[in-house]
Design an enzyme around this catalytic site. Structure first.
Site, PDB file in Angstrom:
ATOM      1  N   CYS A  43      -6.124   1.903   5.902  1.00  0.00           N
ATOM      2  CA  CYS A  43      -6.766   0.659   6.320  1.00  0.00           C
ATOM      3  C   CYS A  43      -6.187   0.204   7.667  1.00  0.00           C
ATOM      4  O   CYS A  43      -5.300   0.857   8.223  1.00  0.00           O
ATOM      5  CB  CYS A  43      -6.539  -0.417   5.264  1.00  0.00           C
ATOM      6  SG  CYS A  43      -4.811  -0.981   5.158  1.00  0.00           S
ATOM      7  N   HIS A  58       0.858  -1.186   0.000  1.00  0.00           N
ATOM      8  CA  HIS A  58       0.000   0.000   0.000  1.00  0.00           C
ATOM      9  C   HIS A  58       0.896   1.238   0.000  1.00  0.00           C
ATOM     10  O   HIS A  58       2.047   1.195   0.434  1.00  0.00           O
ATOM     11  CB  HIS A  58      -0.876   0.025   1.246  1.00  0.00           C
ATOM     12  CG  HIS A  58      -1.978  -0.986   1.235  1.00  0.00           C
ATOM     13  ND1 HIS A  58      -3.069  -0.877   2.049  1.00  0.00           N
ATOM     14  CD2 HIS A  58      -2.153  -2.120   0.508  1.00  0.00           C
ATOM     15  CE1 HIS A  58      -3.877  -1.897   1.836  1.00  0.00           C
ATOM     16  NE2 HIS A  58      -3.345  -2.666   0.911  1.00  0.00           N
ATOM     17  N   CYS A  69      -2.328  -0.372   7.478  1.00  0.00           N
ATOM     18  CA  CYS A  69      -1.563   0.861   7.380  1.00  0.00           C
ATOM     19  C   CYS A  69      -1.665   1.703   8.650  1.00  0.00           C
ATOM     20  O   CYS A  69      -0.678   2.285   9.087  1.00  0.00           O
ATOM     21  CB  CYS A  69      -2.004   1.652   6.158  1.00  0.00           C
ATOM     22  SG  CYS A  69      -1.564   0.798   4.613  1.00  0.00           S
ATOM     23  N   GLU A 101       1.008   3.871   1.864  1.00  0.00           N
ATOM     24  CA  GLU A 101       1.528   4.266   3.176  1.00  0.00           C
ATOM     25  C   GLU A 101       2.705   3.405   3.596  1.00  0.00           C
ATOM     26  O   GLU A 101       3.714   3.913   4.108  1.00  0.00           O
ATOM     27  CB  GLU A 101       0.439   4.141   4.257  1.00  0.00           C
ATOM     28  CG  GLU A 101      -0.795   4.953   4.000  1.00  0.00           C
ATOM     29  CD  GLU A 101      -1.895   4.184   3.283  1.00  0.00           C
ATOM     30  OE1 GLU A 101      -3.066   4.392   3.644  1.00  0.00           O
ATOM     31  OE2 GLU A 101      -1.601   3.385   2.364  1.00  0.00           O
TER      32      GLU A 101
END
Length: 151
Positions: free
Chosen positions: A76, A46, A79, A48
């Site tokens: 999410c 992801h 993260c 992040e």
């Protein structure tokens, strides 16, 4: 946030979900990334996570306690946990993620008093622009989906 949006655009061009993230310390960008799950065939890629990894390498430390993370979409669970674990001081995000957001929408991980670190959170920065890039992406994906209803 403009830099994070540029990262989201890069993700979109690579047919990734258009989310971008930037880590800033002392006014300097030390980490940035965009979703790379498809290209890297790796579920933790992801925006992040990639930005935090780059920032930690730049500092030669896992502690980002004087840094801010700017991300286009509410993080999410994975993260948000990484943000807390990295001791990020401040999180700034663009738009909410009602189906998967773990900072405001479904959970409040970054501010959970049971955890040993809390993150200052600012939401809605350039939120309409952040939301628009996601909506355009998913509309295009749905428009090219030949099997209606799969998704």
């Amino acid at each position: 946030m403009a830099r994070a949006l540029a990262q989201a655009e890069a993700a979109r061009r690579e047919a990734e979900v258009p989310v971008g993230a930037v880590v800033v310390c002392g006014g300097e960008v030390i980490g940035q990334g965009h979703n790379g799950r498809e290209a890297l065939a790796e579920p933790t890629s992801h925006a992040e996570i990639l930005a935090i990894r780059q920032a930690a390498r730049a500092r030669a430390s896992w502690r980002l306690d004087d840094c801010a993370l700017y991300v286009t979409l509410e993080p999410c669970v994975m993260c948000a946990g990484a943000i807390v674990q990295a001791r990020v001081r401040r999180l700034v995000f663009g738009c909410l993620d009602p189906k998967g957001g773990a900072v405001r929408s479904l959970y409040r991980i970054c501010e959970d008093p049971r955890l040993n670190h809390r993150v200052a959170v600012t939401e809605g920065v350039l939120g309409q622009r952040c939301s628009a890039i996601l909506k355009r992406f998913f509309a295009a994906v749905r428009g090219s989906d030949t099997n209606e209803g799969s998704g």
